[in-house]
Design a protein around this motif. Structure first.
Motif, mmCIF file in Angstrom:
data_model
loop_
_atom_site.group_PDB
_atom_site.id
_atom_site.type_symbol
_atom_site.label_atom_id
_atom_site.label_comp_id
_atom_site.label_asym_id
_atom_site.label_seq_id
_atom_site.Cartn_x
_atom_site.Cartn_y
_atom_site.Cartn_z
ATOM 1 N N LYS A 144 0.828 -1.204 0.000
ATOM 2 C CA LYS A 144 0.000 0.000 0.000
ATOM 3 C C LYS A 144 0.866 1.258 0.000
ATOM 4 O O LYS A 144 0.583 2.221 -0.704
ATOM 5 N N GLN A 145 1.931 1.235 0.801
ATOM 6 C CA GLN A 145 2.840 2.377 0.843
ATOM 7 C C GLN A 145 3.479 2.619 -0.530
ATOM 8 O O GLN A 145 3.574 3.753 -0.993
ATOM 9 N N ILE A 146 3.903 1.562 -1.150
ATOM 10 C CA ILE A 146 4.522 1.670 -2.477
ATOM 11 C C ILE A 146 3.533 2.254 -3.471
ATOM 12 O O ILE A 146 3.872 3.144 -4.266
ATOM 13 N N ASN A 147 2.283 1.776 -3.435
ATOM 14 C CA ASN A 147 1.263 2.282 -4.355
ATOM 15 C C ASN A 147 0.977 3.765 -4.121
ATOM 16 O O ASN A 147 0.809 4.531 -5.071
ATOM 17 N N ARG A 148 0.915 4.200 -2.832
ATOM 18 C CA ARG A 148 0.678 5.618 -2.539
ATOM 19 C C ARG A 148 1.824 6.473 -3.092
ATOM 20 O O ARG A 148 1.587 7.502 -3.750
ATOM 21 N N ALA A 149 3.038 6.047 -2.799
ATOM 22 C CA ALA A 149 4.206 6.808 -3.266
ATOM 23 C C ALA A 149 4.251 6.840 -4.789
ATOM 24 O O ALA A 149 4.556 7.877 -5.396
ATOM 25 N N ALA A 150 3.920 5.727 -5.416
ATOM 26 C CA ALA A 150 3.922 5.663 -6.879
ATOM 27 C C ALA A 150 2.850 6.560 -7.471
ATOM 28 O O ALA A 150 3.075 7.236 -8.483
#
Length: 168
Positions: A144-150
């Motif tokens: 989820k963190q990766i998706n938000r940052a992306a």
């Protein structure tokens, strides 16, 4: 021995025409067999010569590698002044670059894994060796963190592209 041959010749010449034709066919068969044997022997000798050439080339390459490894940069600069010795080394390096990789070289290259930022998507990708993209296994929260940052990086990249287009 000479007398026996002459007797055989007399016998074959005195025989009927049908036996002479069978003799000629036998001789033709013998000639064919001999030709086949000669071809096989020639192939064997050619293979042996090719093997010897390959072995000699390997030895030369090993000698060249050991010489180039033992040479220091100072030595190469001194030799660089002499143009006649410089040309064969350059040719050898070019041929080495064109040669296929050994298995060890390929494995060494493939073992390197690096993280590369994709500016458009804002994601870090794991790239193996010459460009194979690997999947990174992460937990659900990390995903989820990766998706938000992306998503944020993707939005900022999109805005930077649209702002640049408006100014032109």
């Amino acid at each position: 021995m000479g007398k026996e041959k002459s007797k055989k010749r007399r016998r074959s010449s005195s025989s009927s025409s049908s036996s002479s034709s069978s003799d000629s066919s036998r001789e033709k068969k013998k000639l064919r067999k001999l030709k086949k044997k000669l071809k096989k022997e020639q192939k064997k000798t050619e293979k042996a010569l090719k093997k010897k050439l390959k072995e000699e080339k390997r030895k030369l390459k090993k000698q060249h590698r050991s010489k180039s490894r033992s040479r220091t940069r100072d030595d190469s600069n001194v030799k660089g002044d002499n143009a006649s010795t410089d040309i064969p080394l350059e040719l050898m390096e070019k041929s080495k670059a064109m040669a296929p990789m050994t298995k060890e070289e390929w494995e060494k290259r493939q073992s390197i894994v690096r993280k590369v930022l994709d500016e458009e998507s804002g994601r870090y990708r794991l790239i193996k060796g010459d460009g194979e993209v690997l999947e990174e296994i992460v937990s659900r929260d990390r995903h989820k963190q990766i998706n938000r940052a992306a998503t944020q990086a993707d939005g900022s990249f999109f805005q930077s592209q649209t702002v640049e287009k408006k100014h032109f």
